[in-house]
Design an enzyme around this catalytic site. Structure first.
Site, PDB file in Angstrom:
ATOM      1  N   GLY A 181       0.778  -1.237   0.000  1.00 36.07           N
ATOM      2  CA  GLY A 181       0.000   0.000   0.000  1.00 36.07           C
ATOM      3  C   GLY A 181       0.806   1.281   0.000  1.00 36.07           C
ATOM      4  O   GLY A 181       0.223   2.373  -0.051  1.00 36.07           O
ATOM      5  N   PRO A 206       4.621  -5.103  -1.048  1.00 33.85           N
ATOM      6  CA  PRO A 206       4.521  -3.887  -1.864  1.00 33.85           C
ATOM      7  C   PRO A 206       4.401  -4.207  -3.357  1.00 33.85           C
ATOM      8  O   PRO A 206       5.019  -5.141  -3.858  1.00 33.85           O
ATOM      9  CB  PRO A 206       5.860  -3.185  -1.593  1.00 33.85           C
ATOM     10  CG  PRO A 206       6.817  -4.318  -1.349  1.00 33.85           C
ATOM     11  CD  PRO A 206       6.025  -5.414  -0.683  1.00 33.85           C
ATOM     12  N   GLY A 207       3.589  -3.440  -4.042  1.00 34.87           N
ATOM     13  CA  GLY A 207       3.484  -3.577  -5.502  1.00 34.87           C
ATOM     14  C   GLY A 207       3.859  -2.259  -6.153  1.00 34.87           C
ATOM     15  O   GLY A 207       4.931  -2.080  -6.721  1.00 34.87           O
ATOM     16  N   ARG A 208       2.963  -1.295  -5.988  1.00 39.16           N
ATOM     17  CA  ARG A 208       3.123   0.024  -6.598  1.00 39.16           C
ATOM     18  C   ARG A 208       4.476   0.670  -6.293  1.00 39.16           C
ATOM     19  O   ARG A 208       5.121   1.228  -7.176  1.00 39.16           O
ATOM     20  CB  ARG A 208       2.004   0.919  -6.073  1.00 39.16           C
ATOM     21  CG  ARG A 208       1.855   2.238  -6.791  1.00 39.16           C
ATOM     22  CD  ARG A 208       0.863   3.123  -6.036  1.00 39.16           C
ATOM     23  NE  ARG A 208      -0.371   2.433  -5.723  1.00 39.16           N
ATOM     24  CZ  ARG A 208      -1.419   2.359  -6.538  1.00 39.16           C
ATOM     25  NH1 ARG A 208      -1.381   2.948  -7.701  1.00 39.16           N
ATOM     26  NH2 ARG A 208      -2.503   1.710  -6.182  1.00 39.16           N
ATOM     27  N   ARG A 229      -6.472   2.965 -14.894  1.00 34.50           N
ATOM     28  CA  ARG A 229      -6.579   3.637 -13.594  1.00 34.50           C
ATOM     29  C   ARG A 229      -7.397   4.947 -13.633  1.00 34.50           C
ATOM     30  O   ARG A 229      -8.221   5.161 -12.763  1.00 34.50           O
ATOM     31  CB  ARG A 229      -5.187   3.887 -12.988  1.00 34.50           C
ATOM     32  CG  ARG A 229      -4.408   2.608 -12.697  1.00 34.50           C
ATOM     33  CD  ARG A 229      -3.129   2.891 -11.929  1.00 34.50           C
ATOM     34  NE  ARG A 229      -3.401   3.372 -10.594  1.00 34.50           N
ATOM     35  CZ  ARG A 229      -3.248   4.619 -10.196  1.00 34.50           C
ATOM     36  NH1 ARG A 229      -2.769   5.527 -11.018  1.00 34.50           N
ATOM     37  NH2 ARG A 229      -3.556   4.975  -8.967  1.00 34.50           N
ATOM     38  N   TYR A 281     -10.584   4.624 -11.264  1.00 22.35           N
ATOM     39  CA  TYR A 281     -10.587   5.305  -9.965  1.00 22.35           C
ATOM     40  C   TYR A 281     -10.463   6.817 -10.066  1.00 22.35           C
ATOM     41  O   TYR A 281     -10.244   7.476  -9.049  1.00 22.35           O
ATOM     42  CB  TYR A 281      -9.402   4.897  -9.082  1.00 22.35           C
ATOM     43  CG  TYR A 281      -8.834   3.526  -9.142  1.00 22.35           C
ATOM     44  CD1 TYR A 281      -9.576   2.433  -8.698  1.00 22.35           C
ATOM     45  CD2 TYR A 281      -7.522   3.306  -9.550  1.00 22.35           C
ATOM     46  CE1 TYR A 281      -9.011   1.166  -8.683  1.00 22.35           C
ATOM     47  CE2 TYR A 281      -6.954   2.038  -9.534  1.00 22.35           C
ATOM     48  CZ  TYR A 281      -7.713   0.976  -9.107  1.00 22.35           C
ATOM     49  OH  TYR A 281      -7.159  -0.267  -9.079  1.00 22.35           O
ATOM     50  N   CYS A 307     -15.135   3.772 -26.990  1.00 21.66           N
ATOM     51  CA  CYS A 307     -16.486   4.314 -26.924  1.00 21.66           C
ATOM     52  C   CYS A 307     -17.029   4.282 -25.500  1.00 21.66           C
ATOM     53  O   CYS A 307     -17.935   3.513 -25.167  1.00 21.66           O
ATOM     54  CB  CYS A 307     -17.387   3.532 -27.864  1.00 21.66           C
ATOM     55  SG  CYS A 307     -16.727   3.567 -29.521  1.00 21.66           S
ATOM     56  N   GLU A 308     -16.428   5.068 -24.646  1.00 19.81           N
ATOM     57  CA  GLU A 308     -16.863   5.254 -23.263  1.00 19.81           C
ATOM     58  C   GLU A 308     -16.484   6.676 -22.883  1.00 19.81           C
ATOM     59  O   GLU A 308     -15.362   7.115 -23.181  1.00 19.81           O
ATOM     60  CB  GLU A 308     -16.106   4.320 -22.297  1.00 19.81           C
ATOM     61  CG  GLU A 308     -16.360   2.847 -22.456  1.00 19.81           C
ATOM     62  CD  GLU A 308     -17.691   2.378 -21.888  1.00 19.81           C
ATOM     63  OE1 GLU A 308     -18.342   3.144 -21.146  1.00 19.81           O
ATOM     64  OE2 GLU A 308     -18.070   1.249 -22.206  1.00 19.81           O
ATOM     65  N   TYR A 316      -0.327  -1.484 -11.998  1.00 19.48           N
ATOM     66  CA  TYR A 316      -1.753  -1.480 -12.326  1.00 19.48           C
ATOM     67  C   TYR A 316      -2.005  -0.816 -13.673  1.00 19.48           C
ATOM     68  O   TYR A 316      -3.028  -0.173 -13.887  1.00 19.48           O
ATOM     69  CB  TYR A 316      -2.582  -0.823 -11.196  1.00 19.48           C
ATOM     70  CG  TYR A 316      -2.267  -1.445  -9.853  1.00 19.48           C
ATOM     71  CD1 TYR A 316      -2.745  -2.713  -9.548  1.00 19.48           C
ATOM     72  CD2 TYR A 316      -1.431  -0.813  -8.929  1.00 19.48           C
ATOM     73  CE1 TYR A 316      -2.427  -3.325  -8.341  1.00 19.48           C
ATOM     74  CE2 TYR A 316      -1.111  -1.417  -7.714  1.00 19.48           C
ATOM     75  CZ  TYR A 316      -1.609  -2.659  -7.430  1.00 19.48           C
ATOM     76  OH  TYR A 316      -1.280  -3.262  -6.244  1.00 19.48           O
TER      77      TYR A 316
HETATM   78  C1  PLP Z   1      -2.980  -5.183  -3.863  1.00 17.33           C
HETATM   79  C2  PLP Z   1      -2.404  -5.781  -2.659  1.00 17.33           C
HETATM   80  C3  PLP Z   1      -1.105  -5.464  -2.271  1.00 17.33           C
HETATM   81  C4  PLP Z   1      -0.242  -4.454  -2.993  1.00 17.33           C
HETATM   82  O1  PLP Z   1      -0.659  -3.150  -2.834  1.00 17.33           O
HETATM   83  P1  PLP Z   1       0.252  -1.926  -3.370  1.00 17.33           P
HETATM   84  O2  PLP Z   1      -0.565  -0.741  -3.098  1.00 17.33           O
HETATM   85  O3  PLP Z   1       0.490  -2.140  -4.824  1.00 17.33           O
HETATM   86  O4  PLP Z   1       1.528  -1.960  -2.586  1.00 17.33           O
HETATM   87  C5  PLP Z   1      -0.584  -6.107  -1.164  1.00 17.33           C
HETATM   88  N1  PLP Z   1      -1.304  -7.007  -0.464  1.00 17.33           N
HETATM   89  C6  PLP Z   1      -2.556  -7.343  -0.795  1.00 17.33           C
HETATM   90  C7  PLP Z   1      -3.284  -8.359  -0.018  1.00 17.33           C
HETATM   91  C8  PLP Z   1      -3.155  -6.739  -1.904  1.00 17.33           C
HETATM   92  O5  PLP Z   1      -4.409  -7.054  -2.244  1.00 17.33           O
END
Ligand code: PLP
Length: 404
Positions: free
Chosen positions: A233, A269-271, A307, A311, A338-339, A367
């Protein structure tokens, strides 16, 4: 990314050249940025030596996951498909955690067979199912239990996951009931408490609150958890005026939390790992003048980068070649789909653009491609990785014959 001789460049390559050579729309990733993000993340939490599991849903490109795994990171997966991709990329199964509210029996079986680190369960029914499958296989399965800490992450409501009205995790009362249930289940080893309160979090205070809730729960139970999985997150700066997450304070709060505890920390972490390492390059197809503004119709659309449509997210958008001339009219960057929500961003005082110019949509590494679709039967974009001065195709542009 910076302008060199008025040309936007990434790791010494001009976007203009990349666009002309590889066509558009194209995702372009910087290995050096990815590396920097991983090393920074590790440095920020060095004192607690966490297990870092990259959230594969943010970017599922096998080549990128491979690069990430080389830094010793594990993977957080949310479907069997992502688990397969992580394994294919060479992620150590002992560093894979499996999250999600709706794991099917087949997915649970697969996870058990692959001997992954943890299945992070999100309901009593799911744990009963894991127990049933584990019993048939005569295995003891290590699981995590996801707590819904009822904490406001202070982010977009669409990407908040830790409030009681969200579908994720279980509340405190159910949490204790499940601990008791697990004590009596021979095939379940409840080994981890997990939380993940949302995405794109820029304020450390929600994390502090979340830790307080977890701490209180740990005080009220004698159950010992080997792992505390704090999820991901961590937000990134999408706009110049955006706040920055204070990692120091978050790390400090975790250190305080860990006093008198023998738990290991997991992050997902992803983002924050891949977000600002990717750029979507796109071409202006047409410019349409309307009374109050001009529509800049791009060859990228919401199917390539969803995105903004999903959102209302904002991505910094830059001209690939700087002219210095400012447009008198406001520009609205849109795609051909077409949106009405197929719209990226509205910008005042953007530089004057011509048809066939290229623009760069920044911070699209997370994402972006992973949320892409074939809507309007559009093909998915090409993905490139710039590493050690070389440009490598890491996913070919989809062809119509593959989908028709
Ligand atoms: C989506 C998700 C993440 C990654 O979130 P980021 O905002 O990209 O860091 C981590 N854990 C869980 C369970 C998720 O669903």
């Amino acid at each position: 990314m910076k302008y060199i001789n008025k040309k936007l460049s990434i790791d010494k390559h001009y976007f203009q050249d990349i666009a002309q050579k590889y066509n558009t729309p194209t995702y372009c990733y910087s290995y050096s940025k990815l590396r920097e993000n991983i090393l920074n993340f590790k440095k920020n939490f060095k004192s607690i030596s966490p297990l870092i599991c990259f959230a594969v849903k943010s970017n599922t490109n096998v080549n990128l996951i491979q690069e990430i795994a080389k830094f010793g990171l594990g993977a957080d997966v949310v479907s069997v498909g992502e688990m397969m991709m992580a394994l294919k990329a060479g992620v150590n199964p002992k560093k894979i955690v499996f999250s999600g509210v709706g794991k099917t029996t087949d997915e649970i079986k697969y996870a058990i067979d692959k001997k992954i680190l943890l299945i992070n369960a999100e309901s009593k029914s799911e744990i009963e199912e894991i127990n049933r499958v584990a019993k048939i296989k005569n295995k003891i399965v290590k699981i995590g239990l996801r707590l819904n800490p009822n904490t406001d992450a202070k982010t977009l409501s669409q990407i908040s996951t830790g409030k009681k009205e969200n579908k994720f995790g279980v509340n405190e009362k159910t949490f204790y009931e499940i601990i008791d249930y697990c004590k009596n289940s021979k095939n379940i080893d409840l080994n981890c408490l997990s939380v993940h309160i949302g995405s794109q979090i820029l304020d450390h205070k929600p994390y502090e609150k979340m830790l307080k809730v977890v701490d209180n729960i740990l005080k009220k139970t004698s159950h010992k958890f080997e792992y505390i999985d704090l999820g991901g997150g961590m937000g990134i700066k999408y706009t110049d005026d955006s706040k920055k997450l204070n990692y120091k304070k978050y790390n400090l709060a975790i250190k305080k939390f860990l006093k008198n505890k023998k738990c290991k920390i997991i992050f997902e972490p992803g983002r924050s790992i891949i977000g600002n390492a990717g750029t979507l390059i796109t071409k202006v197809i047409y410019i349409k003048d309307s009374e109050s503004k001009k529509f800049i119709i791009l060859d990228a659309a919401m199917n390539d980068l969803m995105r903004p449509a999903l959102y209302g997210a904002i991505h910094k958008t830059l001209p690939v070649i700087k002219s210095g001339k400012v447009s008198k009219k406001t520009y609205e960057f849109v795609g051909p789909i077409c949106e009405t929500t197929d719209k990226f961003v509205t910008i005042k005082n953007f530089q004057e653009l011509q048809e066939k110019d290229y623009v760069a949509i920044c911070d699209a590494g997370a994402y972006g491609m992973s949320l892409s679709s074939n809507y309007n039967l559009r093909t998915k974009p090409l993905e490139l990785l710039i590493k050690n001065n070389k440009i490598k195709i890491i996913r070919k542009r989809q062809k119509h014959k593959e989908i028709i």
